[in-house]
Motif scaffolding. Structure first.
Motif, PDB file in Angstrom:
ATOM      1  N   GLY A 212      11.183 -14.748   3.961  1.00 33.91           N
ATOM      2  CA  GLY A 212      10.397 -14.057   4.531  1.00 33.91           C
ATOM      3  C   GLY A 212       9.785 -12.751   4.349  1.00 33.91           C
ATOM      4  N   ILE A 213       8.622 -12.746   4.499  1.00 34.83           N
ATOM      5  CA  ILE A 213       8.193 -11.139   3.813  1.00 34.83           C
ATOM      6  C   ILE A 213       7.025 -10.807   4.786  1.00 34.83           C
ATOM      7  CG2 ILE A 213       8.487 -11.735   1.897  1.00 34.83           C
ATOM      8  CD1 ILE A 213       5.846 -12.709   1.157  1.00 34.83           C
ATOM      9  N   LYS A 214       6.490 -10.142   4.406  1.00 33.91           N
ATOM     10  CA  LYS A 214       5.398  -9.217   5.307  1.00 33.91           C
ATOM     11  C   LYS A 214       4.350  -9.003   4.340  1.00 33.91           C
ATOM     12  CE  LYS A 214       7.722  -8.337   9.609  1.00 33.91           C
ATOM     13  NZ  LYS A 214       7.471  -8.866  10.011  1.00 33.91           N
ATOM     14  N   ALA A 215       2.943  -8.548   4.567  1.00 34.57           N
ATOM     15  CA  ALA A 215       2.371  -8.278   3.986  1.00 34.57           C
ATOM     16  C   ALA A 215       0.972  -7.074   5.156  1.00 34.57           C
ATOM     17  CB  ALA A 215       0.778  -9.098   3.669  1.00 34.57           C
ATOM     18  N   CYS A 216       0.305  -6.746   4.674  1.00 37.18           N
ATOM     19  CA  CYS A 216      -0.730  -5.422   5.113  1.00 37.18           C
ATOM     20  C   CYS A 216      -2.075  -5.866   4.740  1.00 37.18           C
ATOM     21  CB  CYS A 216      -0.548  -4.673   5.040  1.00 37.18           C
ATOM     22  SG  CYS A 216      -1.625  -3.957   6.496  1.00 37.18           S
ATOM     23  N   TYR A 217      -2.454  -6.951   5.125  1.00 33.52           N
ATOM     24  CA  TYR A 217      -4.699  -7.184   4.228  1.00 33.52           C
ATOM     25  C   TYR A 217      -5.457  -6.212   5.356  1.00 33.52           C
ATOM     26  CZ  TYR A 217      -9.123  -8.854   4.251  1.00 33.52           C
ATOM     27  OH  TYR A 217     -10.915  -8.621   4.199  1.00 33.52           O
ATOM     28  N   ASP A 218      -5.512  -5.589   4.249  1.00 33.29           N
ATOM     29  CA  ASP A 218      -6.892  -4.427   4.495  1.00 33.29           C
ATOM     30  C   ASP A 218      -7.592  -4.177   3.709  1.00 33.29           C
ATOM     31  OD1 ASP A 218      -8.616  -2.104   6.279  1.00 33.29           O
ATOM     32  OD2 ASP A 218      -6.781  -1.845   7.535  1.00 33.29           O
ATOM     33  N   THR A 219      -9.215  -4.211   4.064  1.00 35.51           N
ATOM     34  CA  THR A 219     -10.508  -3.847   3.193  1.00 35.51           C
ATOM     35  C   THR A 219      -9.930  -2.258   2.932  1.00 35.51           C
ATOM     36  OG1 THR A 219     -11.512  -3.214   5.120  1.00 35.51           O
ATOM     37  CG2 THR A 219     -12.068  -5.855   3.892  1.00 35.51           C
TER      38      THR A 219
END
Length: 318
Positions: A212-219
């Motif tokens: 399991g991993i996390k990300a933060c998509y944002d422009t």
């Protein structure tokens, strides 16, 4: 072949939002779902913690993807006999597309009934006995059990899936990984921990492995870093703090030591560079994991799923 699933964060979203995210995940091309099982969020800023078994019932009607708890602690807050019934019903609703992920738990969720929170070795001992009880009940046999930690009297589960529910065991340290190798149908951990996966295999574990991993998509990459610092700084706490701190307020105090620099220098992809997101997921595949689960931190879920559908998932090794 590596598959890529979406990790539903029960700490960060309400049940209706989680169900909608599951629909979006399937439409985007994710292969499966993980869902966390908490009583409290890590921090008040996350703000949610719905009852996972109710949400799984809704997921069964909303999506055709496989679902797994990541992870349930079947030792303190809920008796393993009750978890066995919940797992059986979930597997029936999902028509066999359910796996039960279990772990030794955190005080944050398990201390709520006022009992003593045991040391790690005892928690693993409790988990091993709990998994044995769950497996016996999932056969449909009448079970009576008097063990070191649990008593079951004349229990039988009548509503059962056609096939046994697989039970995967999580491991974030060597002792738990050894237990997973000994009793688990599969192994789960957070991050591309090749050393733990190797230990699991060398210990005799032959089941599927999940990372399991996390990300933060944002422009806006700067805004992404600030979002992670506000919503999930607990990810950067070292050692056993996550297992022993009992309240969100304690995590808030501990995470005052986490800075935006920690977030920026960490392995989590921030922003909207597809290559950074691809590298993060590919690292788990390259470490040897069979399944990779990603969770988005932030509110733009529609933008995130569209980004992954068009720019990230098509590039991933399978």
């Amino acid at each position: 072949m590596t598959t890529y699933g979406y990790f539903l964060a029960s700490e960060d979203h309400g049940p209706r939002e989680l169900v909608e995210q599951a629909r979006l995940a399937e439409q985007a091309g994710f292969d499966s779902l993980w869902i966390s099982d908490h009583y409290h969020p890590w921090l008040d800023a996350q703000g949610h913690s719905p009852f996972v078994w109710s949400t799984i019932g809704a997921l069964a009607q909303a999506t055709s993807l496989p679902v797994e708890t990541a992870v349930t602690c079947p030792t303190v807050r809920v008796h393993p006999a009750v978890i066995a019934q919940a797992a059986a019903t979930s597997a029936v609703l999902l028509q066999g597309r359910f796996r039960l992920g279990v772990g030794s738990g955190e005080a944050l969720n398990e201390h709520i009934l006022g009992g003593h929170w045991p040391r790690a070795a005892v928690r693993l001992e409790m988990l091993e006995e709990a998994v044995d009880v769950i497996r016996r009940l999932l056969t449909g046999d009448r079970v009576s059990h008097r063990g070191t930690h649990y008593t079951v009297e004349n229990a039988r589960i009548y509503t059962l899936p056609d096939e046994p529910v697989p039970i995967d065991v999580s491991g974030y340290a060597p002792a738990a990984t050894d237990l997973a190798a000994r009793i688990g149908d599969g192994f789960a951990t957070m991050g591309p921990q090749a050393d733990l996966l190797k230990r699991y295999r060398e210990g005799g574990g032959s089941g599927p492995s999940s990372c399991g991993i996390k990300a933060c998509y944002d422009t806006d990459q700067d805004r992404a870093a600030r979002t992670v610092l506000r919503r999930w700084p607990n990810m950067f706490l070292p050692g056993e703090l996550a297992a022993v701190l009992p309240e969100p307020s304690h995590f808030e105090q501990a995470t005052e030591l986490v800075t935006e620099e920690h977030v920026r220098n960490g392995p989590m992809p921030l922003g909207d560079d597809p290559e950074a997101h691809v590298r993060s997921l590919a690292a788990c595949a390259e470490a040897g994991f069979d399944h990779v689960y990603l969770s988005q931190i932030g509110d733009d879920m529609t933008g995130f799923f569209d980004f992954y559908r068009t720019k990230v998932l098509p590039q991933l090794p399978r």
